[in-house]
Write an enzyme that holds these catalytic residues in place. Structure first.
Site, PDB file in Angstrom:
ATOM      1  CG  ASN A  25      -1.879   1.029   1.538  1.00 27.34           C
ATOM      2  OD1 ASN A  25      -1.800   2.043   0.641  1.00 27.34           O
ATOM      3  ND2 ASN A  25      -2.472   1.658   2.267  1.00 27.34           N
ATOM      4  CD1 TRP A  26       3.485   0.989  -2.551  1.00 22.32           C
ATOM      5  CD2 TRP A  26       3.860   1.878  -4.510  1.00 22.32           C
ATOM      6  NE1 TRP A  26       3.879   0.053  -3.195  1.00 22.32           N
ATOM      7  CE2 TRP A  26       4.756   0.763  -5.080  1.00 22.32           C
ATOM      8  CE3 TRP A  26       3.547   2.851  -5.959  1.00 22.32           C
ATOM      9  CZ2 TRP A  26       5.012   0.917  -6.227  1.00 22.32           C
ATOM     10  CZ3 TRP A  26       4.545   2.332  -7.034  1.00 22.32           C
ATOM     11  CH2 TRP A  26       4.925   1.549  -6.762  1.00 22.32           C
ATOM     12  CE  LYS A  27       0.776   3.210   4.934  1.00 22.64           C
ATOM     13  NZ  LYS A  27       0.280   3.625   6.352  1.00 22.64           N
TER      14      LYS A  27
ATOM     15  CG  HIS B 154      -5.768   1.840   5.444  1.00 21.02           C
ATOM     16  ND1 HIS B 154      -5.552   2.424   5.908  1.00 21.02           N
ATOM     17  CD2 HIS B 154      -4.859   0.631   4.645  1.00 21.02           C
ATOM     18  CE1 HIS B 154      -4.400   2.241   6.344  1.00 21.02           C
ATOM     19  NE2 HIS B 154      -3.969   1.182   5.599  1.00 21.02           N
TER      20      HIS B 154
ATOM     21  CD  GLU C 125      -3.158   5.399   6.424  1.00 18.02           C
ATOM     22  OE1 GLU C 125      -2.400   5.706   5.568  1.00 18.02           O
ATOM     23  OE2 GLU C 125      -1.882   4.879   7.010  1.00 18.02           O
TER      24      GLU C 125
ATOM     25  CD  GLU D 116      -3.442  -2.791   7.184  1.00 18.14           C
ATOM     26  OE1 GLU D 116      -2.376  -2.703   6.399  1.00 18.14           O
ATOM     27  OE2 GLU D 116      -4.197  -1.313   7.409  1.00 18.14           O
TER      28      GLU D 116
ATOM     29  N   GLY E 221       2.326   1.730  10.946  1.00 18.36           N
ATOM     30  CA  GLY E 221       3.253   2.738  10.822  1.00 18.36           C
ATOM     31  C   GLY E 221       4.274   3.430  11.827  1.00 18.36           C
TER      32      GLY E 221
ATOM     33  CB  SER F 134       4.911  -2.289  11.874  1.00 21.22           C
ATOM     34  OG  SER F 134       4.485  -1.285  12.557  1.00 21.22           O
TER      35      SER F 134
ATOM     36  N   GLY G 131       2.872  -1.089   4.217  1.00 19.00           N
ATOM     37  CA  GLY G 131       2.799   0.149   3.782  1.00 19.00           C
ATOM     38  C   GLY G 131       4.380   0.459   3.356  1.00 19.00           C
ATOM     39  N   GLY G 132       4.850   1.281   4.798  1.00 25.13           N
ATOM     40  CA  GLY G 132       6.234   1.899   4.601  1.00 25.13           C
ATOM     41  C   GLY G 132       7.345   0.958   4.275  1.00 25.13           C
TER      42      GLY G 132
HETATM   43  C1  PEP Z   1      -0.144   0.030   5.693  1.00 29.88           C
HETATM   44  O1  PEP Z   1      -0.121   1.040   5.179  1.00 29.88           O
HETATM   45  O2  PEP Z   1      -1.707  -0.898   5.670  1.00 29.88           O
HETATM   46  C2  PEP Z   1       0.411  -0.822   6.727  1.00 29.88           C
HETATM   47  C3  PEP Z   1       0.398  -1.078   7.533  1.00 29.88           C
HETATM   48  O3  PEP Z   1       1.259  -0.034   7.150  1.00 29.88           O
HETATM   49  P1  PEP Z   1       2.739   0.366   7.692  1.00 29.88           P
HETATM   50  O4  PEP Z   1       3.481  -1.434   7.091  1.00 29.88           O
HETATM   51  O5  PEP Z   1       3.530   1.299   6.935  1.00 29.88           O
HETATM   52  O6  PEP Z   1       2.571  -0.010   8.783  1.00 29.88           O
END
Ligand code: PEP
Length: 251
Positions: A9-11, A95, A97, A167, A173, A213, A234-235
């Site tokens: 997920n490049w957000k 999500h 967010e 999640e 994050g 994470s 994500g990251g």
């Molecule tokens: C996400 O964007 O769904 C996520 C889990 O981010 P991260 O891996 O950065 O925690």
């Protein structure tokens, strides 16, 4: 046997050139990966050019959101059929967010899930509790409410096509990861909910990803748990080495 799905997920990251470079790098690095499914979800504007880069490869394409209505006066939104039109197979919905920053309700997520399925997309539907909710002992209640709200009216046949991403919001994050035991506990609970609502046959095929994470160093331990069928990343999906590190750790 459920195939693992590792989705990035490049957000709201990257610019056009860096997005295409990342996709190109992944395409080359992952060309021999056949044991797990891989997908990337760039920002909407870059879905199409990134899709051109990964076309014909083993990397699936997804969007990070879509709207439930068909074409019309919905300024700023994207119809699900527009996503398939540019090559998407997946769409991330619900999500945290979007639930917590944009205020999306499970009712809205549900409308989007049903529209995505009708358009032939695989929805990756996120659920997860806040830290305060975990600390006050309502983790299962929150996940049950989000699950039931998000999948209301979805048939058993359609449920089989969905992916769920558990999640925990406190792990997204933040660098804080759920322990494999904490994650497995909720995944098992979610699979039990699917079995209760749809029957064991459906529960056995639905993939439930963990997100929060995930990195190369913790992926193997998390994904070796029986009910964890992949990761939403994500990251660590923003760099070829970091994303490939996760894929290689769980192949
Ligand atoms: C996400 O964007 O769904 C996520 C889990 O981010 P991260 O891996 O950065 O925690």
């Amino acid at each position: 046997m459920r195939r693992l799905l590792i989705a990035g997920n490049w957000k709201m990251n990257m610019k056009l050139e860096s997005a295409k470079e990342l996709a190109q790098g992944l395409k080359e690095a992952a060309k021999d990966v056949s044991e797990v499914d891989i997908a990337i979800c760039p920002p909407s504007l870059y879905v199409e050019p990134v899709g051109q880069v990964v076309a014909g490869s083993n990397i699936g394409l997804g969007a990070q959101n879509g709207y439930f209505e068909k074409a019309g006066a919905f300024t700023g939104e994207l119809e699900m059929a527009m996503l398939t039109d540019v090559g998407c197979q997946y769409v991330i919905l619900g999500h945290s967010e979007r639930r917590h920053i944009m205020g999306e309700s499970s009712e809205l997520v549900n409308q989007k899930v049903r529209a995505a399925l009708a358009a032939g997309l695989t929805p990756i539907v996120c659920v997860g509790e806040l830290l305060s909710e975990r600390e006050s002992g309502v983790t299962n209640d929150v996940n049950r409410r989000q699950f039931d709200g998000s999948f209301s009216g979805v048939s058993a046949e359609d449920m089989k096509k969905c992916v769920i991403a558990y999640e925990p919001v406190w792990a997204i994050g933040t660098g804080k990861v759920a322990t494999p035991e904490q994650a497995q506990e909720v995944h098992e609970f979610l699979r039990g909910l699917i079995a209760d609502r749809y029957g064991q046959e459906v529960a056995d095929v639905v993939r439930i990803q963990y997100g929060g994470s995930v990195k190369a160093g913790n992926a193997k331990e998390l994904l070796s748990k029986p009910d964890i069928d992949g990761a939403l990343v994500g990251g660590a999906s923003l760099k070829v080495d970091a994303f490939m590190g996760i894929i290689n750790a769980v192949r």
